[in-house]
Design an enzyme around this catalytic site. Structure first.
Site, PDB file in Angstrom:
ATOM      1  CD  GLU A 242       2.020  -4.439   2.893  1.00  0.00           C
ATOM      2  OE1 GLU A 242       1.061  -4.257   2.120  1.00  0.00           O
ATOM      3  OE2 GLU A 242       1.973  -5.249   3.852  1.00  0.00           O
ATOM      4  CG  HIS A 243       2.334  -0.947   5.733  1.00  0.00           C
ATOM      5  ND1 HIS A 243       1.841  -2.243   5.680  1.00  0.00           N
ATOM      6  CD2 HIS A 243       1.550  -0.207   4.900  1.00  0.00           C
ATOM      7  CE1 HIS A 243       0.807  -2.279   4.847  1.00  0.00           C
ATOM      8  NE2 HIS A 243       0.612  -1.071   4.359  1.00  0.00           N
TER       9      HIS A 243
END
Length: 445
Positions: A335-336
């Site tokens: 996601e990040h």
């Protein structure tokens, strides 16, 4: 008490299996939750306002007389903004301005305009791009009140030109969060209802006597909300079913280890299932990060959640080099993704799969969460392989445009009728042939 985080080495024989074990997560479906949600959806669909009111009064311990009484006037949103402490108000307004500026630029760049072209025979082909009519925004209430999520969901919809934005937010025991209400005003939300849970999702999807039906529902929520969104998909669009939050840090060993430790904490503090992983070729640096984690953890108000997350799903991974770190990152599709290195762009070019890429040692993931500008609603659970961050493009739909000239009807008709006969669809063929004949007669006349 010392924290115990998995330490892996990419050169070990069992590394691939060990990494798979770290990454393994499958959202379990609780049968009791699924049954409850199915019943709530059916009840709201059948009884409308009455069902929404019953569930809201029961679950949020309210005594509202009607669903209309659960709608907040714009004046209350304005009062919430006016009542904020000046420094916090300034921060919220600055974040809103940056998010809006980014998404206005995104609108220009993402193909949000209709287009068409004309062929030699006069046939016109193109695409019409239109914003959605109405969007529903679900905002968690209670302890998990995130005004930043209001901005990240509402602003791209407003920039896209959505006709109406309807927000639902539960207020257990009647407690309202002024930051959330102020964010709704700054984000351009049109209507706010203080309802939550599966009943709010049902009201948005099906509509009631008071709550208008929407075309798409966005925003995070608990297991009941996630189940409800999954079930109403098809009746309405949804943004995504998000899994636990994730951060993957690629570091070459040149960043302050306490910075890296705090970046890992920034996701771990969300909940026990959040995942924080470090990939680094420098074993001594990994040990320094581990030491920083041990020193900093006792200073964190949410240290119990952070500990559970790091011990349960975290990992410190020694890799051969940064190139291998990039290959592993693409497989994880986080996601990040932070690239905390002297040459972040060199390694960033090798990344194909990530929800958001944070380049350089000064780019903490938390800046993206709140105020950098790009959206913080990101694909999780490896879905960054085929999904994108929430953006203005999620609030548009596209219609094909076809206007066939008389000459084009003959040219295209021959192709279409031949293919239609090949598929055994005679009416399709005749429909094209009638126009071929009509066009021919007109040309003769």
């Amino acid at each position: 008490m010392a924290i115990k985080i998995r330490k892996l080495d990419s050169t070990s024989e069992g590394f691939a299996a060990e990494l798979r074990a770290v990454l393994a997560f499958e959202a379990s479906e609780d049968d009791a939750i699924e049954r409850a949600v199915a019943q709530i959806l059916a009840d709201v669909k059948a009884r409308g306002d009455a069902a929404v009111l019953d569930y809201t009064n029961r679950f949020d311990r309210l005594n509202a007389a009607s669903v209309a009484a659960l709608e907040l006037p714009q004046s209350e949103l304005e009062a919430a903004l006016e009542g904020l402490e000046p420094k916090r108000r300034a921060a919220l307004e600055a974040a809103a301005a940056r998010v809006r500026g980014y998404h206005e630029k995104q609108k220009i760049e993402c193909g949000s305009h209709s287009w068409q072209y004309t062929e030699a025979d006069g046939t016109v082909l193109g695409q019409k791009v239109t914003p959605l009519d109405r969007v529903g925004l679900y905002v968690p209430g209670g302890k998990a009140a995130y005004p930043s999520s209001v901005l990240m969901n509402a602003i791209p919809a407003r920039v896209a030109g959505v006709g109406e934005i309807v927000m639902v937010v539960p207020t257990p025991d009647g407690l309202k969060n002024d930051l959330v209400l102020a964010a709704a005003l700054l984000g351009g939300v049109d209507r706010v209802f203080t309802i939550g849970g599966a009943q709010a999702v049902a009201a948005l999807a099906y509509g009631t006597q008071t709550v208008p039906a929407v075309d798409k529902i966005c925003g995070p929520g608990n297991a009941y909300v996630a189940s409800a969104k999954r079930r109403v998909f098809g009746t309405v669009g949804i943004d995504m079913i998000a899994g636990p939050s994730e951060i993957l840090v690629l570091c070459d060993g040149t960043t302050d280890p306490s910075w890296v430790a705090m970046d890992l904490f920034s996701q771990a503090e969300h909940d026990e299932l959040a995942q924080s992983i470090l990939l680094c070729p420098d074993e001594a640096f990994i040990e320094r990060v581990e030491k920083a984690i041990g020193e900093l953890l006792p200073t964190m108000p949410r240290q119990d959640v952070i500990r559970a997350s790091l011990e349960g799903r975290g990992a410190l991974v020694k890799v051969r080099d940064m190139a291998e770190a990039c290959r592993i990152a693409n497989d994880i599709a986080p996601e990040h993704l932070e690239i905390s290195a002297l040459e972040p762009h060199q390694w960033g070019k090798q990344i194909r799969h990530a929800g958001a890429i944070f380049l350089g040692r000064y780019t903490s993931e938390s800046l993206g969460d709140y105020c950098a500008g790009p959206n913080h609603v990101l694909p999780t659970s490896r879905t960054a392989r085929f999904s994108s961050p929430l953006g203005v493009y999620d609030f548009f739909k596209r219609s094909s445009l076809i206007e066939v000239s008389a000459e084009g009807a003959h040219t295209l008709g021959e192709i279409a009728s031949e293919l239609a006969y090949g598929e055994g669809l005679q009416a399709h063929a005749k429909s094209a042939e009638y126009r071929m004949k009509g066009a021919g007669d007109r040309q003769k006349g």
